[in-house]
Design a protein around this motif. Sequence first.
Motif, PDB file in Angstrom:
ATOM      1  N   ASP A  32      20.176 -29.116 -34.610  1.00  0.00           N
ATOM      2  CA  ASP A  32      21.193 -28.815 -33.604  1.00  0.00           C
ATOM      3  C   ASP A  32      21.292 -30.008 -32.663  1.00  0.00           C
ATOM      4  O   ASP A  32      20.438 -30.205 -31.796  1.00  0.00           O
ATOM      5  CB  ASP A  32      20.814 -27.542 -32.835  1.00  0.00           C
ATOM      6  CG  ASP A  32      21.813 -27.205 -31.741  1.00  0.00           C
ATOM      7  OD1 ASP A  32      22.870 -27.870 -31.667  1.00  0.00           O
ATOM      8  OD2 ASP A  32      21.534 -26.287 -30.941  1.00  0.00           O
ATOM      9  N   LEU A  33      22.343 -30.792 -32.826  1.00  0.00           N
ATOM     10  CA  LEU A  33      22.476 -32.034 -32.058  1.00  0.00           C
ATOM     11  C   LEU A  33      22.835 -31.787 -30.598  1.00  0.00           C
ATOM     12  O   LEU A  33      22.775 -32.718 -29.792  1.00  0.00           O
ATOM     13  CB  LEU A  33      23.529 -32.931 -32.717  1.00  0.00           C
ATOM     14  CG  LEU A  33      23.153 -33.460 -34.100  1.00  0.00           C
ATOM     15  CD1 LEU A  33      24.319 -34.195 -34.732  1.00  0.00           C
ATOM     16  CD2 LEU A  33      21.914 -34.359 -34.027  1.00  0.00           C
ATOM     17  N   ASP A  34      23.201 -30.550 -30.250  1.00  0.00           N
ATOM     18  CA  ASP A  34      23.490 -30.221 -28.851  1.00  0.00           C
ATOM     19  C   ASP A  34      22.285 -29.622 -28.136  1.00  0.00           C
ATOM     20  O   ASP A  34      22.381 -29.220 -26.979  1.00  0.00           O
ATOM     21  CB  ASP A  34      24.668 -29.244 -28.765  1.00  0.00           C
ATOM     22  CG  ASP A  34      26.002 -29.921 -29.054  1.00  0.00           C
ATOM     23  OD1 ASP A  34      26.027 -31.165 -29.054  1.00  0.00           O
ATOM     24  OD2 ASP A  34      26.995 -29.211 -29.286  1.00  0.00           O
ATOM     25  N   SER A  35      21.157 -29.553 -28.818  1.00  0.00           N
ATOM     26  CA  SER A  35      19.961 -28.974 -28.212  1.00  0.00           C
ATOM     27  C   SER A  35      19.458 -29.823 -27.051  1.00  0.00           C
ATOM     28  O   SER A  35      19.463 -31.064 -27.131  1.00  0.00           O
ATOM     29  CB  SER A  35      18.849 -28.859 -29.262  1.00  0.00           C
ATOM     30  OG  SER A  35      17.597 -28.553 -28.654  1.00  0.00           O
ATOM     31  N   HIS A  42      18.348 -28.693 -41.183  1.00  0.00           N
ATOM     32  CA  HIS A  42      19.456 -29.050 -40.306  1.00  0.00           C
ATOM     33  C   HIS A  42      18.909 -29.244 -38.893  1.00  0.00           C
ATOM     34  O   HIS A  42      17.777 -28.863 -38.590  1.00  0.00           O
ATOM     35  CB  HIS A  42      20.527 -27.959 -40.321  1.00  0.00           C
ATOM     36  CG  HIS A  42      21.346 -27.936 -41.582  1.00  0.00           C
ATOM     37  ND1 HIS A  42      22.690 -27.696 -41.601  1.00  0.00           N
ATOM     38  CD2 HIS A  42      20.996 -28.146 -42.880  1.00  0.00           C
ATOM     39  CE1 HIS A  42      23.145 -27.749 -42.838  1.00  0.00           C
ATOM     40  NE2 HIS A  42      22.125 -28.009 -43.640  1.00  0.00           N
ATOM     41  N   MET A  92      27.409 -24.402 -27.153  1.00  0.00           N
ATOM     42  CA  MET A  92      27.698 -24.229 -28.576  1.00  0.00           C
ATOM     43  C   MET A  92      26.750 -25.096 -29.412  1.00  0.00           C
ATOM     44  O   MET A  92      26.448 -26.218 -29.060  1.00  0.00           O
ATOM     45  CB  MET A  92      29.145 -24.616 -28.874  1.00  0.00           C
ATOM     46  CG  MET A  92      30.176 -23.655 -28.314  1.00  0.00           C
ATOM     47  SD  MET A  92      30.164 -22.057 -29.187  1.00  0.00           S
ATOM     48  CE  MET A  92      30.746 -22.545 -30.793  1.00  0.00           C
ATOM     49  N   ALA A  93      26.300 -24.546 -30.515  1.00  0.00           N
ATOM     50  CA  ALA A  93      25.431 -25.304 -31.406  1.00  0.00           C
ATOM     51  C   ALA A  93      26.258 -26.314 -32.189  1.00  0.00           C
ATOM     52  O   ALA A  93      27.432 -26.090 -32.496  1.00  0.00           O
ATOM     53  CB  ALA A  93      24.705 -24.358 -32.349  1.00  0.00           C
ATOM     54  N   ASN A  94      25.640 -27.422 -32.505  1.00  0.00           N
ATOM     55  CA  ASN A  94      26.289 -28.488 -33.269  1.00  0.00           C
ATOM     56  C   ASN A  94      25.344 -28.871 -34.397  1.00  0.00           C
ATOM     57  O   ASN A  94      24.587 -29.824 -34.299  1.00  0.00           O
ATOM     58  CB  ASN A  94      26.591 -29.681 -32.354  1.00  0.00           C
ATOM     59  CG  ASN A  94      27.224 -30.848 -33.098  1.00  0.00           C
ATOM     60  OD1 ASN A  94      27.750 -30.681 -34.198  1.00  0.00           O
ATOM     61  ND2 ASN A  94      27.154 -32.031 -32.510  1.00  0.00           N
ATOM     62  N   HIS A  95      25.375 -28.094 -35.480  1.00  0.00           N
ATOM     63  CA  HIS A  95      24.423 -28.268 -36.563  1.00  0.00           C
ATOM     64  C   HIS A  95      24.854 -29.373 -37.515  1.00  0.00           C
ATOM     65  O   HIS A  95      26.034 -29.492 -37.869  1.00  0.00           O
ATOM     66  CB  HIS A  95      24.273 -26.963 -37.351  1.00  0.00           C
ATOM     67  CG  HIS A  95      23.690 -25.847 -36.534  1.00  0.00           C
ATOM     68  ND1 HIS A  95      23.607 -24.546 -36.992  1.00  0.00           N
ATOM     69  CD2 HIS A  95      23.163 -25.845 -35.286  1.00  0.00           C
ATOM     70  CE1 HIS A  95      23.056 -23.785 -36.053  1.00  0.00           C
ATOM     71  NE2 HIS A  95      22.779 -24.550 -35.022  1.00  0.00           N
ATOM     72  N   ALA A  96      23.895 -30.184 -37.925  1.00  0.00           N
ATOM     73  CA  ALA A  96      24.149 -31.254 -38.889  1.00  0.00           C
ATOM     74  C   ALA A  96      22.977 -31.332 -39.850  1.00  0.00           C
ATOM     75  O   ALA A  96      21.841 -30.997 -39.494  1.00  0.00           O
ATOM     76  CB  ALA A  96      24.330 -32.589 -38.168  1.00  0.00           C
TER      77      ALA A  96
END
Length: 240
Positions: free
Chosen positions: A111-114, A109, A1-5
Amino acid sequence: MANHALLSSDDHLTLRIIPQRGADRGDAVMACLIVPTEFRRVQNDFPILFRLTPQRDRFQAFAMFGFEQGENLFLQDNHWDAGYLPLAMQIQPLLIGHPATEGGDKQIHIDLDSPRISGSEEGIRLFDDLGRPTPYLETMAERLGELDAGWQANDDFFTALTRHELLEPLTLEITLNDGSTSRLVGYHGIAEERLQQLDAAALGDLQAGGHLMPVFMALASLANVAELRDRKSLRVAMHG
């Protein structure tokens, strides 16, 4: 899952990005979304095909890297074996976000899960110790801007192609050196015969909209199907 910030120096001052290519970095993909403004660069290396969105409400353009999910025939270990890397892959894990207020500037932004986010001292920083964007981030911001501008022009391009009936279903089936076959189904290509039949007014309409060159680039790109076949044959011979 992407975690965009929202990217900020306050939250991401020491964050590092790993630019090297690799399957473990998310590059094991058979295709990448592209925009018409980069077709000239894409067509040197990859076939350009079109596909309806899952909602079947609009077309999108793709640079093709393989024949099946997870297959990237241009990825050689940690080396990208092609002259061009499409913009949507260059900018990862960054992306354009909606403006904070209506009419405001779009924001960057992340993607912190990348898998490109470094968990060590490896990689390139986005901000220096004073919180200023590094040259790497400035370059990525320019590419994000180019990609966003391309997305803005996407609808006009496909509206023009639909208006002139220049998209047709296309199934590519190729025979590998070992006699096996690979197929690409569910895609569209430029209708070459229809393109040749367009009158001067229709061609002028495409030219005025800046669409004629991308059309010819997409058509020319299909010569790269042979390159894709050869890469697939070599990989099958090496790995079975």
